[in-house]
Design a protein around this motif. Structure first.
Motif, short mmCIF file in Angstrom:
data_model
loop_
_atom_site.label_atom_id
_atom_site.label_comp_id
_atom_site.label_asym_id
_atom_site.label_seq_id
_atom_site.Cartn_x
_atom_site.Cartn_y
_atom_site.Cartn_z
N TRP A 280 -79.06 -7.69 57.32
CA TRP A 280 -78.33 -8.90 56.96
C TRP A 280 -78.97 -9.55 55.73
N ALA A 281 -78.21 -10.44 55.10
CA ALA A 281 -78.74 -11.24 53.99
C ALA A 281 -78.41 -12.70 54.25
N ILE A 282 -79.42 -13.56 54.15
CA ILE A 282 -79.25 -15.01 54.30
C ILE A 282 -79.49 -15.64 52.94
N TYR A 283 -78.58 -16.50 52.50
CA TYR A 283 -78.67 -17.05 51.14
C TYR A 283 -77.93 -18.38 51.09
N SER A 284 -77.92 -18.99 49.91
CA SER A 284 -77.18 -20.23 49.69
C SER A 284 -76.72 -20.26 48.24
N THR A 285 -75.49 -20.70 48.01
CA THR A 285 -74.91 -20.67 46.66
C THR A 285 -74.86 -22.07 46.07
N GLN A 286 -74.75 -22.14 44.75
CA GLN A 286 -74.59 -23.42 44.08
C GLN A 286 -73.21 -24.02 44.33
N GLN A 287 -72.26 -23.20 44.75
CA GLN A 287 -70.95 -23.72 45.11
C GLN A 287 -71.02 -24.57 46.38
N ASP A 288 -71.91 -24.22 47.29
CA ASP A 288 -72.13 -25.01 48.51
C ASP A 288 -73.62 -25.02 48.80
N PRO A 289 -74.39 -25.82 48.05
CA PRO A 289 -75.84 -25.81 48.20
C PRO A 289 -76.34 -26.55 49.45
N ARG A 290 -75.43 -27.13 50.21
CA ARG A 290 -75.83 -27.90 51.39
C ARG A 290 -75.92 -27.04 52.65
N HIS A 291 -75.37 -25.82 52.60
CA HIS A 291 -75.32 -24.99 53.80
C HIS A 291 -75.80 -23.58 53.51
N LEU A 292 -76.20 -22.89 54.56
CA LEU A 292 -76.63 -21.51 54.46
C LEU A 292 -75.43 -20.59 54.62
N ALA A 293 -75.49 -19.45 53.94
CA ALA A 293 -74.46 -18.42 54.04
C ALA A 293 -75.09 -17.15 54.58
N LEU A 294 -74.24 -16.27 55.11
CA LEU A 294 -74.72 -15.07 55.78
C LEU A 294 -73.83 -13.89 55.39
N ALA A 295 -74.42 -12.72 55.18
CA ALA A 295 -73.67 -11.51 54.84
C ALA A 295 -74.21 -10.34 55.61
N LYS A 296 -73.29 -9.50 56.13
CA LYS A 296 -73.67 -8.24 56.77
C LYS A 296 -73.72 -7.18 55.69
N MET A 297 -74.77 -6.32 55.73
CA MET A 297 -74.99 -5.35 54.68
C MET A 297 -74.91 -3.93 55.23
N ASP A 298 -74.50 -3.04 54.37
CA ASP A 298 -74.58 -1.61 54.65
C ASP A 298 -75.94 -1.14 54.14
N ALA A 299 -76.81 -0.73 55.07
CA ALA A 299 -78.18 -0.38 54.69
C ALA A 299 -78.24 0.85 53.80
N ASP A 300 -77.21 1.70 53.83
CA ASP A 300 -77.21 2.91 53.01
C ASP A 300 -76.74 2.63 51.58
N THR A 301 -75.61 1.91 51.45
CA THR A 301 -75.02 1.67 50.13
C THR A 301 -75.43 0.34 49.51
N LEU A 302 -76.04 -0.55 50.31
CA LEU A 302 -76.42 -1.91 49.89
C LEU A 302 -75.20 -2.79 49.63
N ALA A 303 -74.04 -2.40 50.11
CA ALA A 303 -72.83 -3.19 49.92
C ALA A 303 -72.79 -4.32 50.96
N LEU A 304 -72.14 -5.44 50.58
CA LEU A 304 -71.92 -6.54 51.51
C LEU A 304 -70.58 -6.29 52.20
N THR A 305 -70.61 -6.06 53.49
CA THR A 305 -69.40 -5.68 54.21
C THR A 305 -68.64 -6.87 54.77
N GLN A 306 -69.33 -7.99 55.03
CA GLN A 306 -68.67 -9.18 55.57
C GLN A 306 -69.54 -10.40 55.28
N MET A 307 -68.90 -11.57 55.05
CA MET A 307 -69.63 -12.76 54.64
C MET A 307 -69.13 -13.96 55.42
N TRP A 308 -70.06 -14.91 55.68
CA TRP A 308 -69.74 -16.13 56.40
C TRP A 308 -70.45 -17.31 55.75
#
Length: 401
Positions: A280-308
């Protein structure tokens, strides 16, 4: 005739001279006697005063001894009182800690209308595309059972963990890896936890040279590979083999401009985490710097498969970890202060798991630079002000809620 007269005159003059000398001697003797008498009087007065001072000194000494004995008794009484007070304070603190763990989790809800609208939109989108669990894991955190400080090694910030995708069953098995500091290109590998704890520094470690320098403390180990963000390369994610340190794959994460998800660990741009579901990847964007975001990753391809976008606030966040697809955000409002899990978000449900208890970590004088969860061991590998700590977690089933 004249001779006789002269002789008599000489005799008279001699007698007169002898008389004058005797008078002078008598006067001198009288003066010396008076001076001696004055000295004797002064010596007598000195003896008298000395005796009086000695007597007064003995009295003062006796008073001081009496007062010192009284002070010693008071000191012993105060020590007993302080010991009793310390015990009572300890009991009160334990009772407060117990009461804190009995509080229900505070719902991480922002009353701003725009945020509510955004959360509703995210929930609707998530409802359309429900997260499909891979492991069937239904566990959730119920508390932190205990802690063990294993060692103090290196800088105040860093990461220590194991290959969290391998099948180890106890924390004494498997290799231990150390990322010391927030920027370097050498990963230290220990043959076991015992080697790690018994060595002086990195004496028993095998250094593994990486193809690039890492940045922050958001690294993860998974299925024989190290994942980290490259220093000075924007959002470039590196995947490196733990066998020989060779580069397996790198990729620029397709994310908007980021801010650090943890204000207390600003060096970390993206926090990579591993649980029963994978990477998984935990991050925060400047578009919404007040909250945390979360993304599921493909460990083989490093692609982000789903985001919340989670409702968990970014303010005062120091670290986060995932268990069975649920992210637990750890906060610390005072540095150094008390770390606690205050926001929980389950990607498999419609909203935050507000049934989860407000969980406090055992008291430490600092804040966590990293928290890495081991699914097989049910342990958290923590780095706190240069100390390497293990937290033992207790779980319960989500189905019981």
């Amino acid at each position: 005739m004249m001779l006789r007269m002269r002789t008599r005159l000489v005799l008279v003059l001699l007698l007169l001279s002898l008389g004058l000398i005797s008078a002078q001697q008598q006067a001198l003797m009288d003066y010396l006697e008076r001076r001696l008498q004055a000295i004797e009087d002064r010596i007598s007065l000195w003896h008298e005063q000395t005796s009086r001072y000695a007597s007064e000194l003995r009295e003062v000494k006796q008073q001081m001894v009496t007062q010192l004995e009284a002070l010693e008794k008071n000191k012993e009484g105060l020590r007993v009182d302080l010991d009793g007070l310390g015990g009572r304070v300890g009991r009160v603190e334990r009772e407060m800690d117990y009461l804190e763990t009995q509080k229900e989790a505070q719902p991480c809800v922002d009353v701003d209308d725009k945020l509510v609208e955004q959360q509703v939109t995210v929930a609707m989108e998530r409802n359309k595309l429900k997260y499909a669990k891979l492991s069937g894991c239904t566990d959730m955190l119920s508390g932190v059972k205990g802690m063990k400080v294993l060692k103090r090694l290196g800088d105040s910030k860093g990461v220590w963990t194991k290959d969290l995708g391998t099948h180890t069953h106890t924390h004494t098995q498997g290799k231990v890896y150390v990322f010391n500091g927030t920027a370097d290109d050498t990963l230290y590998q220990f043959g076991s936890t015992r080697d790690f704890t018994s060595s002086e520094g990195t004496a028993l470690a095998t250094p593994l040279k990486l193809p690039a320098r890492w940045s922050g403390t958001g690294h993860a180990l998974y299925r024989g590979h190290a994942y980290f963000m490259e220093e000075g390369a924007g959002l470039r994610l590196m995947k490196v083999s733990l066998a020989d340190g060779s580069l397996v794959k790198s990729s620029l994460l397709p994310l908007p401009e980021l801010v650090s998800p943890y204000p207390l660990t600003p060096d970390t741009a993206v926090d990579l985490a591993v649980d029963e579901e994978g990477l998984w990847a935990i991050y925060s964007t400047q578009q919404d710097p007040r909250h945390l975001a979360l993304a599921k990753m493909d460990a083989d391809t490093l692609a982000l498969t789903q985001m919340w976008t989670t409702p968990c606030p970014r303010e005062n966040a120091e670290a986060a970890f995932l268990v069975c697809g649920t992210v637990y955000v750890v906060y610390n409002s005072r540095l150094p202060g008390r770390s606690r899990v205050q926001c929980v978000y389950d990607v498999g449900e419609m909203g935050a798991a507000d049934e989860a208890p407000l969980t406090y970590f055992p008291r430490r004088q600092g804040s966590h630079a990293s928290l890495k969860y081991s699914p097989q061991e049910r342990l958290l590998y923590a780095w706190d002000q240069g100390y390497q700590i293990l937290y033992k977690l207790t779980m319960r089933s989500k189905l019981e809620v």
